[in-house]
Write an enzyme that holds these catalytic residues in place. Structure first.
Site, PDB file in Angstrom:
ATOM      1  N   SER A 171      12.346  98.954  16.936  1.00  0.00           N
ATOM      2  CA  SER A 171      11.060  98.324  17.258  1.00  0.00           C
ATOM      3  C   SER A 171       9.890  99.011  16.585  1.00  0.00           C
ATOM      4  CB  SER A 171      10.834  98.373  18.772  1.00  0.00           C
ATOM      5  OG  SER A 171      11.830  97.665  19.437  1.00  0.00           O
ATOM      6  N   GLU A 195      29.332  96.837  22.647  1.00  0.00           N
ATOM      7  CA  GLU A 195      28.885  97.863  23.568  1.00  0.00           C
ATOM      8  C   GLU A 195      28.703  97.274  24.956  1.00  0.00           C
ATOM      9  OE1 GLU A 195      26.281 100.790  25.289  1.00  0.00           O
ATOM     10  OE2 GLU A 195      25.189  99.289  24.151  1.00  0.00           O
TER      11      GLU A 195
END
Lengths: 366, 411
Positions: free
Chosen positions: B133, B248
């Site tokens: 980000s 994951e």
């Protein structure tokens, strides 16, 4: 644990789906002229009365997951058939009572349609205050009282009636009694009032022993109904998504707007939860019976709310056409809101969950 | 999709339980019961114990120092550790090393990269954080502007990354950077591995709504990294960075469930201790929470079954993310409701606060629940906000038409 249907279940599902497609108007016809041919075909051609019933009574074997897949499919199509009343509710009451031999073979053979008449005007599924009574009369019993919200009560050949006997709450098989059709909000599942005025009944299960029998039978019924609700919710989502892809406003399909997309994404999450929970509960009934009571309450509460939410969202996404009589969206809303009340409201199921959690020793709230 | 808990998995689970019984300190009550200082002493020692016994990097192939466990075994392992209230990835940077960049290097990296980086993740020499980000690229990740250009034999990186969990203890960062300025959006990105300890990299803490600095931001000013430290091909960064997120989530669902169970038990204790166990509203909300947690278990089992059947986790993993984050926001709010007027005052042992679900042993105090409530606000934002998850589900699972993008900027 298996999350998809096995080969036989998938084949039966396809057969049910194809037959329902041939009777595509059946749900709507239930509001004017019911189509009794569908259930005849489901009994005769598909053998649905044998699903999940132990082989000793002529059934396909005691596998509740089979029932789960059938219910999901019937729920998807709003099939107006007495599968839940006879093959789930009455069958489970009989199996749990230990007296299945008296009726079940005839039910599996399609000769007898049965249902259970349990609650009274107050719709109390704890059966705390039964006004219906039974007194012995030689080998038989004589019953007096009124039973309400009896699913498929008008067409059933045999009613399994809960009444207060001198020994306590007891179940009886009643063949002759007055039935009055109720004006059901969801006509795809007819409801009746059963009026017992000195009606004869035959004992089912031990005298005074009805409550534990019903506790177990309603566990299975709650799970089966939750599967039906998951199917109905899935159908609502399918309808809404299909419409949102094609209906255009402001120059683009309405499904491209986040307001619609996010509403349907939330329905998807709840539907996936509902379907997985109900299927797992059905599996647990056979393979992890210790988990089944809590899971039955869980999926009955959760799936009731999920189906109502999906049915409401479907109408909302369809806009104006969604609230017309001609569109099928309201058929699901009627079914959803009625099914939510059928075996007691979600609050009652959550109360039972809370009871279990808070009465368990610390650290064992499962 | 069959989910068979095989005898092999059960034997493995028993082995894990034996290991925990033998190696946890006597009188162990869970990581949450340790003070900040005790935790700082315990964590590195525990990590060494895990490494000695082959419990680090369990998903990785044995030739790179892993244990080569199946998804089912990983899930069982995570679940047992959560139940015991002990971390499987002890350092705050470990989740990024073991669950994100490690698997990404193993999937997309060169043999040389694997031989160099994987052992260093295991040893703890390299402590990783993510660099995705940016201040102007949050939900719209591929609008990111951090750039890297190749000068001689090194990448020169300029820009800013934000929301690094554990950024203050990391010494490496994997950076999604724009390396092909002429290519459109996602096609111009590469995943670079950049050392933090150099003059061109500055890490600053971000104080969050809890009052603590749980995140950092990282500034790059002509920061340098070796030309060979690009994972996958140049321009393939978007694909490389995002493919493994689903895996994951798949293996982690069992641990998520176990963690929520631990938290729910704590909430039940709170209800009892405050004499609210006869309150009808509280009972219903508790039953709702319990139901959501049990459904999460079933959804997790379903995900495991499909992974076990060889399916590649796709956009459906957004269901778990959305479901879990929204649930956690609700249960922590219920806890504050239960506290009544005590919710207004910081009181009691706050425990050693962290992001996510509090571990076993966390004090049942107003301060600890207040912290949980506040950090739960972040849970519906980081890792893809609930709104982004809904868009993903609407478009990629339900097949609804995409929102028209200005300038045709498709990702």
């Amino acid at each position: 644990m298996r999350f998809g249907p096995n080969e036989e279940q998938a084949a039966l599902r396809t057969a049910i789906r194809e037959m329902l497609a041939e009777h595509a108007n059946a749900a709507r016809a239930a509001y004017s002229r019911p189509d009794s041919r569908l259930w005849e075909r489901m009994t005769g051609e598909l053998g649905l009365t044998a699903v999940g019933v132990p082989e000793e009574y002529g059934g396909t074997g005691a596998n509740f997951t089979d029932v789960a897949f059938v219910q999901e499919e019937l729920g998807r199509a709003l099939a107006p058939v007495p599968f839940f009343s006879s093959v789930v509710l009455a069958t489970r009451v009989l199996l749990e009572s230990g007296d299945a031999g008296i009726l079940l073979p005839d039910m599996v053979a399609g000769k007898v349609l049965a249902t259970a008449a349990l609650v009274e005007a107050a719709g109390d599924w704890t059966f705390a205050e039964l006004s219906t009574t039974a007194r012995p009369d030689g080998d038989r019993w004589i019953l007096n009282g009124e039973k309400h919200f009896v699913t498929d009560g008008t067409t059933a050949d045999v009613l399994l009636v809960l009444a207060h006997a001198p020994q306590g709450p007891t179940l009886f098989a009643v063949r002759v009694a007055a039935r009055v059709a109720m004006d059901a909000l969801d006509a795809t599942r007819p409801l009746s009032t059963v009026i017992l005025r000195g009606s004869y009944g035959d004992l089912v299960g031990p005298p005074g022993g009805a409550l534990p029998v019903l506790d177990r039978a309603l566990r299975a019924a709650s799970i089966a109904l939750a599967c039906e609700q998951a199917g109905g919710a899935a159908a609502c989502l399918d309808m809404a998504v299909a419409y949102a892809k094609t209906r255009e406003q402001f120059g683009r399909p309405i499904g491209s707007f986040q307001a619609i997309k996010h509403l349907l994404a939330d329905v998807l999450v709840d539907n996936e939860s509902a379907s997985a929970a109900a299927l797992y509960a059905a599996w647990a009934l056979d393979h992890a019976p210790g988990e089944a009571p809590a899971l039955a309450n869980l999926c009955q509460a959760f799936n009731s709310d999920a189906y109502v939410a999906a049915a409401k969202a479907n109408i909302q996404v369809h806009g104006g056409i969604g609230f017309t009589w001609e569109h099928d969206a309201h058929l699901h809303l009627r079914r959803a809101i009625s099914a939510r009340a059928l075996l007691g409201p979600p609050e009652a199921h959550r109360e039972r969950i809370a009871d279990r959690i808070l009465s368990a020793p610390t650290g064992e709230s499962r | 999709m069959d989910l068979a808990s095989t005898p092999r998995t059960e034997a493995f689970r028993c082995g894990v339980r034996r290991f925990l019984a033998e190696h946890l300190p006597p009188g162990w009550r869970g990581l949450g019961a340790l003070s900040v200082a005790e935790r700082a002493r315990f964590t590195p020692r525990w990590r060494e114990t895990l490494r000695e016994h082959g419990y680090l990097g369990v998903a990785w192939p044995e030739e790179y120092g892993g244990a080569g466990l199946s998804t089912l075994e990983q899930s069982a392992l995570q679940e047992e550790f959560v139940r015991a209230g002990v971390p499987l990835l002890p350092l705050p940077t470990d989740p990024f090393g073991f669950s994100l960049i490690g698997p990404t290097i193993l999937r997309w990296g060169t043999e040389e990269q694997k031989r160099h980086f994987i052992p260093r993740i295991l040893s703890g020499e390299h402590r990783w954080v993510q660099g995705y980000s940016e201040p102007d690229a949050g939900s719209d990740l591929f609008a990111l502007r951090t750039s890297a250009r190749l000068v001689d034999d090194a990448w020169v990186v300029n820009g800013q990354k934000v929301w690094q969990t554990a950024g203050d203890s990391a010494n490496w960062i994997f950076v999604l950077a724009r390396t092909e300025p002429s290519a459109a959006r996602a096609r111009g990105l590469s995943l670079l591995l950049v050392p933090i300890e150099q003059p061109g990299v500055e890490v600053r803490p971000i104080r969050t709504l809890t009052g603590e600095a749980e995140f950092c931001e990282v500034f790059f000013t002509d920061a340098r990294t070796d030309a060979g430290h690009v994972v996958g091909a140049r321009g393939d960064g978007a694909k490389v960075a995002l493919t493994l997120l689903g895996y994951e989530r798949g293996a982690a669902s069992g641990a998520l469930y176990a963690g929520y169970r631990v938290e729910l038990e704590r909430l039940i204790e709170l209800i009892r201790s405050r004499g609210l166990d006869a309150d009808a509203g509280v009972r219903r909300r508790l039953a709702w929470c319990w139901s959501k947690v049990e459904i999460l278990r079933v959804l997790g089992l379903k995900t495991l079954a499909s992974v076990q059947a060889g399916a590649t986790p796709g956009p459906e993993s957004s269901i778990l993310k959305l479901y879990a984050a929204e649930y956690h926001a609700r249960i922590t709010e219920l806890a504050l409701d239960l506290l009544g007027s005590d919710a207004m005052v910081r009181s009691g042992d706050p425990g050693a606060a962290k992001i996510g679900v509090d571990p076993l042993g966390t004090p049942n105090s107003p301060s600890a629940w207040q912290h949980a409530f506040l950090t739960a606000r972040a849970g519906t934002i980081y890792g893809g906000s609930s709104q982004i998850q809904r868009t993903t589900l609407g478009e990629q699972v339900l097949g609804l038409p995409r929102e028209p993008r200005p300038e045709g900027g498709r990702t």
